[in-house]
Design a protein around this motif. Structure first.
Motif, PDB file in Angstrom:
ATOM      1  N   VAL A  58       0.831  -1.203   0.000  1.00 47.63           N
ATOM      2  CA  VAL A  58       0.000   0.000   0.000  1.00 47.63           C
ATOM      3  C   VAL A  58       0.869   1.260   0.000  1.00 47.63           C
ATOM      4  O   VAL A  58       0.472   2.290  -0.545  1.00 47.63           O
ATOM      5  CB  VAL A  58      -0.968  -0.019   1.208  1.00 47.63           C
ATOM      6  N   ILE A  59       2.054   1.185   0.561  1.00 49.17           N
ATOM      7  CA  ILE A  59       2.960   2.343   0.545  1.00 49.17           C
ATOM      8  C   ILE A  59       3.386   2.675  -0.883  1.00 49.17           C
ATOM      9  O   ILE A  59       3.515   3.844  -1.245  1.00 49.17           O
ATOM     10  CB  ILE A  59       4.182   2.096   1.452  1.00 49.17           C
ATOM     11  N   LEU A  60       3.576   1.652  -1.715  1.00 50.93           N
ATOM     12  CA  LEU A  60       3.970   1.893  -3.112  1.00 50.93           C
ATOM     13  C   LEU A  60       2.940   2.743  -3.871  1.00 50.93           C
ATOM     14  O   LEU A  60       3.297   3.770  -4.456  1.00 50.93           O
ATOM     15  CB  LEU A  60       4.221   0.571  -3.836  1.00 50.93           C
ATOM     16  N   PRO A  61       1.657   2.365  -3.894  1.00 46.11           N
ATOM     17  CA  PRO A  61       0.696   3.222  -4.600  1.00 46.11           C
ATOM     18  C   PRO A  61       0.488   4.572  -3.906  1.00 46.11           C
ATOM     19  O   PRO A  61       0.245   5.572  -4.573  1.00 46.11           O
ATOM     20  CB  PRO A  61      -0.598   2.412  -4.621  1.00 46.11           C
ATOM     21  N   ALA A  62       0.596   4.600  -2.571  1.00 47.73           N
ATOM     22  CA  ALA A  62       0.421   5.872  -1.860  1.00 47.73           C
ATOM     23  C   ALA A  62       1.495   6.870  -2.279  1.00 47.73           C
ATOM     24  O   ALA A  62       1.207   8.055  -2.478  1.00 47.73           O
ATOM     25  CB  ALA A  62       0.463   5.647  -0.348  1.00 47.73           C
ATOM     26  N   SER A  63       2.708   6.385  -2.457  1.00 52.84           N
ATOM     27  CA  SER A  63       3.797   7.259  -2.921  1.00 52.84           C
ATOM     28  C   SER A  63       3.518   7.780  -4.325  1.00 52.84           C
ATOM     29  O   SER A  63       3.747   8.953  -4.623  1.00 52.84           O
ATOM     30  CB  SER A  63       5.123   6.500  -2.921  1.00 52.84           C
ATOM     31  N   MET A  64       3.022   6.906  -5.176  1.00 57.92           N
ATOM     32  CA  MET A  64       2.716   7.318  -6.546  1.00 57.92           C
ATOM     33  C   MET A  64       1.539   8.284  -6.578  1.00 57.92           C
ATOM     34  O   MET A  64       1.512   9.208  -7.386  1.00 57.92           O
ATOM     35  CB  MET A  64       2.420   6.077  -7.399  1.00 57.92           C
TER      36      MET A  64
END
Length: 190
Positions: A58-64
Motif C-alpha cells: 500500500v505504501i507503493l501506490p500511496a507514494s505514486m
C-alpha cells in the motif's frame, strides 16, 4: 474536486494506515510484550499480512498517488495511469490483509492450555460456539497471558485497516482512470 487533488488526499490517508498495519502485525509476534519461541506464535502471523499486504503493497501506490498530480498534461496523465496500476496492487494488499485477519479471528490463537503443549483450541468450533461470542471459554488458554484478547484486538485492527485500504485503493483506480482519460483538472474554457 480535481482528480490530482483527490489522488493526493487518498495517498496521504494511506500512509498512516500502512504504518499502523505494520506496527499491528509486528505486535502480534510479541503478545503482552513477551518474546515467544517461533513454534509458539500463531501461524497466520507468519503470512505478513500487515507488513507486506497492508504495509508495503500500500505504501507503493500511496507514494505514486502523491506524485500523480505533477506539472504538465502528459506527466499528469502518465502519473494517473501508473497510480491506477499500483492502486490495483494496493487493493490486492488490502484484501489480502483483510482475508488473513478474518481467518485469524475465526480460527483463534495458538496457546498453552496448561499442559505445556501449544494448540489451537478454537479451530474446529462452529459459529454458534465460536470463542469470540463466548468469552467464558477464554480461560482455556493459560499462556501467553491474555493471548486471546491480544490477537482479537490486533487482528480486528488489521481487518479494519485492510478493508479501508482496499476501498481507498479501489476509489483511486476509478479516480486514476478518470484522470487519465479526462485530465487531472476540469478547467472552464473561456
Amino acid at each position: 474536486m480535481c482528480t490530482g487533488r483527490c489522488s493526493k488526499c487518498i495517498g496521504i490517508t494511506l500512509f498512516p494506515l500502512a504504518a499502523c498495519a505494520i506496527v499491528s502485525n509486528i505486535l502480534l509476534y510479541f503478545p503482552n510484550g513477551q518474546v515467544l519461541q517461533i513454534n509458539e506464535i500463531t501461524d497466520l502471523v507468519w503470512f505478513f499480512h500487515g507488513i507486506l499486504g497492508a504495509g508495503i503493497l500500500v505504501i507503493l501506490p500511496a507514494s505514486m498517488m502523491l506524485g500523480a498530480g505533477g506539472a504538465g498534461c502528459c506527466a499528469n496523465r502518465c502519473g494517473m495511469l501508473l497510480s491506477v496500476v499500483l492502486s490495483v496492487l494496493g487493493f490486492a494488499g488490502g484484501v489480502y490483509c483483510a482475508v488473513i485477519s478474518s481467518l485469524g479471528l475465526i480460527w483463534g490463537p495458538l496457546c498453552n492450555m496448561g499442559d505445556g503443549e501449544y494448540l489451537y483450541p478454537f479451530r474446529n468450533d462452529t459459529l454458534e460456539e465460536n470463542y469470540l461470542f463466548n468469552q467464558t471459554t477464554w480461560v482455556i488458554c493459560k499462556e501467553p497471558e491474555n493471548i486471546i484478547l491480544w490477537n482479537t484486538v490486533l487482528f480486528s485492527i488489521l481487518l479494519a485497516i485492510g478493508v479501508v485500504e482496499a476501498i481507498l485503493c479501489f476509489i483511486q483506480v476509478i479516480n486514476g482512470l478518470t484522470g487519465f482519460i479526462c485530465g487531472t483538472c476540469m478547467r472552464k474554457r473561456k
